[in-house]
Scaffold this motif. Structure first.
Motif, PDB file in Angstrom:
ATOM      1  N   ARG A  96      21.495  34.646  34.029  1.00 60.98           N
ATOM      2  CA  ARG A  96      21.242  34.309  32.615  1.00 60.98           C
ATOM      3  C   ARG A  96      21.133  35.580  31.787  1.00 60.98           C
ATOM      4  O   ARG A  96      21.672  35.666  30.685  1.00 60.98           O
ATOM      5  N   ASP A  97      20.435  36.572  32.340  1.00 62.65           N
ATOM      6  CA  ASP A  97      20.207  37.799  31.571  1.00 62.65           C
ATOM      7  C   ASP A  97      21.507  38.507  31.222  1.00 62.65           C
ATOM      8  O   ASP A  97      21.642  39.071  30.144  1.00 62.65           O
ATOM      9  N   ARG A  98      22.454  38.493  32.137  1.00 62.52           N
ATOM     10  CA  ARG A  98      23.704  39.205  31.840  1.00 62.52           C
ATOM     11  C   ARG A  98      24.789  38.265  31.295  1.00 62.52           C
ATOM     12  O   ARG A  98      25.927  38.662  31.179  1.00 62.52           O
ATOM     13  N   ARG A  99      24.367  37.024  30.971  1.00 58.88           N
ATOM     14  CA  ARG A  99      25.282  36.013  30.401  1.00 58.88           C
ATOM     15  C   ARG A  99      26.562  35.902  31.218  1.00 58.88           C
ATOM     16  O   ARG A  99      27.677  35.862  30.676  1.00 58.88           O
ATOM     17  N   ASP A 100      26.402  35.857  32.515  1.00 55.93           N
ATOM     18  CA  ASP A 100      27.555  35.797  33.419  1.00 55.93           C
ATOM     19  C   ASP A 100      28.003  34.332  33.557  1.00 55.93           C
ATOM     20  O   ASP A 100      27.458  33.570  34.351  1.00 55.93           O
ATOM     21  N   VAL A 101      28.987  33.971  32.748  1.00 55.13           N
ATOM     22  CA  VAL A 101      29.419  32.569  32.694  1.00 55.13           C
ATOM     23  C   VAL A 101      29.975  32.112  34.041  1.00 55.13           C
ATOM     24  O   VAL A 101      29.638  31.026  34.533  1.00 55.13           O
ATOM     25  N   GLN A 102      30.795  32.943  34.634  1.00 51.07           N
ATOM     26  CA  GLN A 102      31.423  32.547  35.905  1.00 51.07           C
ATOM     27  C   GLN A 102      30.362  32.236  36.953  1.00 51.07           C
ATOM     28  O   GLN A 102      30.429  31.214  37.641  1.00 51.07           O
ATOM     29  N   ALA A 103      29.349  33.101  37.051  1.00 50.88           N
ATOM     30  CA  ALA A 103      28.291  32.866  38.040  1.00 50.88           C
ATOM     31  C   ALA A 103      27.486  31.621  37.673  1.00 50.88           C
ATOM     32  O   ALA A 103      27.116  30.828  38.550  1.00 50.88           O
ATOM     33  N   ALA A 104      27.234  31.434  36.387  1.00 56.04           N
ATOM     34  CA  ALA A 104      26.433  30.278  35.969  1.00 56.04           C
ATOM     35  C   ALA A 104      27.121  28.967  36.352  1.00 56.04           C
ATOM     36  O   ALA A 104      26.473  28.023  36.818  1.00 56.04           O
ATOM     37  N   LEU A 105      28.438  28.914  36.160  1.00 55.32           N
ATOM     38  CA  LEU A 105      29.170  27.687  36.499  1.00 55.32           C
ATOM     39  C   LEU A 105      29.050  27.370  37.982  1.00 55.32           C
ATOM     40  O   LEU A 105      28.867  26.221  38.388  1.00 55.32           O
ATOM     41  N   VAL A 106      29.176  28.423  38.775  1.00 55.57           N
ATOM     42  CA  VAL A 106      29.134  28.241  40.228  1.00 55.57           C
ATOM     43  C   VAL A 106      27.767  27.724  40.674  1.00 55.57           C
ATOM     44  O   VAL A 106      27.663  26.873  41.551  1.00 55.57           O
TER      45      VAL A 106
END
Lengths: 348, 212
Positions: free
Chosen positions: A126-136
């Motif tokens: 969340r902190d680095r706004r990593d969309v790809q990781a969030a989806l996974v």
């Protein structure tokens, strides 16, 4: 995990290679219990710490193994597929044609979906706004980045991993979602600029949620017997179609969303679902409340004019949320409108 | 094998509870990491019919336990002893299958004699084999089973160890719950139980060899 991975063609070797694991770490992983879907974050984090790999990398590898196992099962059911399409398969593409982004605030349900996506991810994601990781973390989805996203390349990727190819075909793509039996894979053009890459991912994830997982949950809740039809395990009967209509779970929705008119334009139903997916994508990348907070804190350009305010707001949104310029402008305009800042008579 | 190298029983109990509860996904792996070397050490010191099968049979036994951990009941004895017996049973089955195959391939030859050093089956099974081999009546077979049924669970575990040819004191001491005693005291007590069981089995053999 050993039994779980055995459903994926060459699963053990692939996960070892993708995570660069030693034999000892792989053996430790294989004796762990498979993560529970409702405790995915906690279980994967525990396993990752135990086998000594980064947790998001492990989550991504497990998602890929799962979707390959699901897609591999298509091979067995191909003979049962109807002539009129792939029952149970959702394929939604974001092609390279220009698209119109929705310029209004997303519906509450869409905003909640976007919030829950971020909430399912660990804090560092969340902190680095990593969309790809969030989806996974949030959904049963694998993300695959390919150079030059074309159907032929997607099909080669699938076939190389023991899954049957997709029968449909359209031109060059930015993103493609393929979902089957509650598992999904999003293919993205790896050459896209980062902001476009993120928007494409978010857009395809919107399709996965809005056009596949949410209707699927409704079916599970209201007409569980229809799941066999949605999963392509059998063809729908007339009674199924009636029940599906009552449950507001159109069976055709899961077939495919790739159709375009002969002139290249999108079909009306396609436009509608594309709008919803884009609305989700903007909400995921630039959450509404955060956007308004950002815009409220923006200094007013002098002299004050709407075009200048919009340009400044769009630039701020693009920087803050890592949005492509067109998406940032659409989002900034919607935000300014919500704050009561509208174009004057001569700017309309 | 020495009990010093064995995993801490309290740790095994704690992990067993975690495996049964199913909350910690790494509990099965942590348990396997403790059990596999401990069992390999124990079987390394045993006189076995087929040492080559041991490693894979230990792996299978641990996998079976992890798949259905509820089958092990802690109140009936230590986990290592439970798994020991499981592996020993598999070894006997495998050995029996080979013997049967050999007999099938060359009938009339190579018959294994009762008490032969060629095999280290459990004493219990040797008794039953003897009955079967001489093709006595089902009544005698039933008598044998009745006699054997009178052994306590602890005695049955000790007989399994005897039958598998275990010489080390450690596994016996663990079954007897005296692993915490000094080694001289363990050895004394283990020998006493071994003698007692051998005598009792001898009596049973004698009974079975007499006419009804």
């Amino acid at each position: 995990m050993a039994g779980w991975l055995s459903a994926t063609p060459d699963g053990e070797r692939r996960i070892q290679a993708s995570l660069k694991m030693s034999d000892a770490s792989l053996h430790r992983l294989l004796v762990c219990r498979a993560p529970r879907p409702n405790r995915f974050l906690a279980d994967v984090s525990t396993i990752a710490a135990y086998v000594g790999v980064e947790r998001t990398a492990l989550a991504a590898a497990l998602r890929e193994a799962t979707v390959l196992a699901a897609l591999g099962s298509r091979e067995m059911s191909r003979s049962e597929e109807a002539d009129d399409g792939l029952v149970g398969l959702l394929a939604a593409a974001r092609d390279t044609a220009a698209e119109q982004l929705p310029d209004s605030e997303a519906a509450t349900a869409v905003r909640e979906l976007a919030q829950s996506t971020w909430q399912a991810a660990p804090p560092e994601v969340r902190d680095r706004r990593d969309v790809q990781a969030a989806l996974v973390w949030a959904s049963p989805v694998a993300v695959v980045s390919l150079p030059q996203l074309q159907f032929a390349m997607v099909n080669r990727w699938l076939v190389d991993r023991g899954a049957p190819p997709l029968p449909d075909s359209i031109g060059d793509l930015r993103g493609l979602l393929v979902a089957w039996r509650s598992q999904a894979v999003i293919f993205v053009d790896g050459t896209l600029p980062e902001a476009d890459f993120r928007l494409t991912l978010a857009h395809e994830h919107g399709h996965l949620l809005l056009d596949y997982l949410v209707p699927r949950q409704r079916v599970l809740r209201e007409e569980p017997a229809l799941l066999e039809v949605l999963d392509g395990r059998r063809r729908p009967t007339n009674a199924d179609r009636a029940r599906a209509a009552l449950a507001r779970a159109p069976l055709g929705l899961h077939t495919h969303l790739l159709h375009r008119h002969n002139d290249g334009g999108a079909a009306e139903t396609t436009i509608r679902v594309e709008d919803s997916a884009s609305s989700y994508a903007l909400e995921l990348l630039a959450p509404w409340e955060e956007l308004l907070t950002l815009l409220r804190g923006q200094p007013q350009p002098q002299p004050v004019s709407y075009p200048k305010r919009l340009a400044a707001a769009a630039e701020a949104a693009a920087d803050h949320f890592n949005l492509p310029p067109d998406a940032a402008e659409v989002r900034a305009r919607a935000g300014l409108t919500a704050l009561g800042i509208r174009p004057g008579f001569f700017n309309r | 094998m020495s009990s010093r190298d064995d995993p801490d029983p309290a740790r095994l109990r704690e992990l067993h509870e975690a495996v049964v509860a199913g909350e910690d996904p790494t509990a099965p792996a942590k348990m396997a990491e403790l059990l596999l070397p401990a069992l390999l050490r124990r079987f390394a010191s045993a006189r076995l019919p087929d040492p080559h099968s041991v490693e894979s049979l230990i792996g299978l036994s641990v996998a079976r336990y992890l798949a259905e951990p509820e089958r092990y009941q802690p109140e009936r004895g230590p986990l290592l002893a439970y798994l020991w017996q499981d592996v020993a049973g598999d070894l006997r089955n495998e050995w029996d299958a080979r013997v049967r195959l050999r007999q099938h391939e060359s009938p009339g030859s190579d018959v294994v004699e009762l008490g032969s050093d060629d095999r280290n089956l459990s004493v219990e099974e040797e008794v039953l084999d003897a009955v079967d081999r001489f093709d006595v009546s089902s009544a005698i077979l039933q008598r044998a089973r009745d006699e054997l049924g009178q052994f306590s669970e602890q005695d049955r575990q000790l007989i399994e160890l005897l039958g598998a040819g275990v010489r080390d004191t450690g596994p016996y001491a663990e079954v007897l719950g005296i692993a915490h005693l000094p080694s001289s005291a363990q050895a004394r007590e283990v020998n006493r139980h071994k003698d007692r069981l051998r005598k009792r089995l001898g009596v049973i053999r004698g009974k079975l060899s007499r006419p009804e």
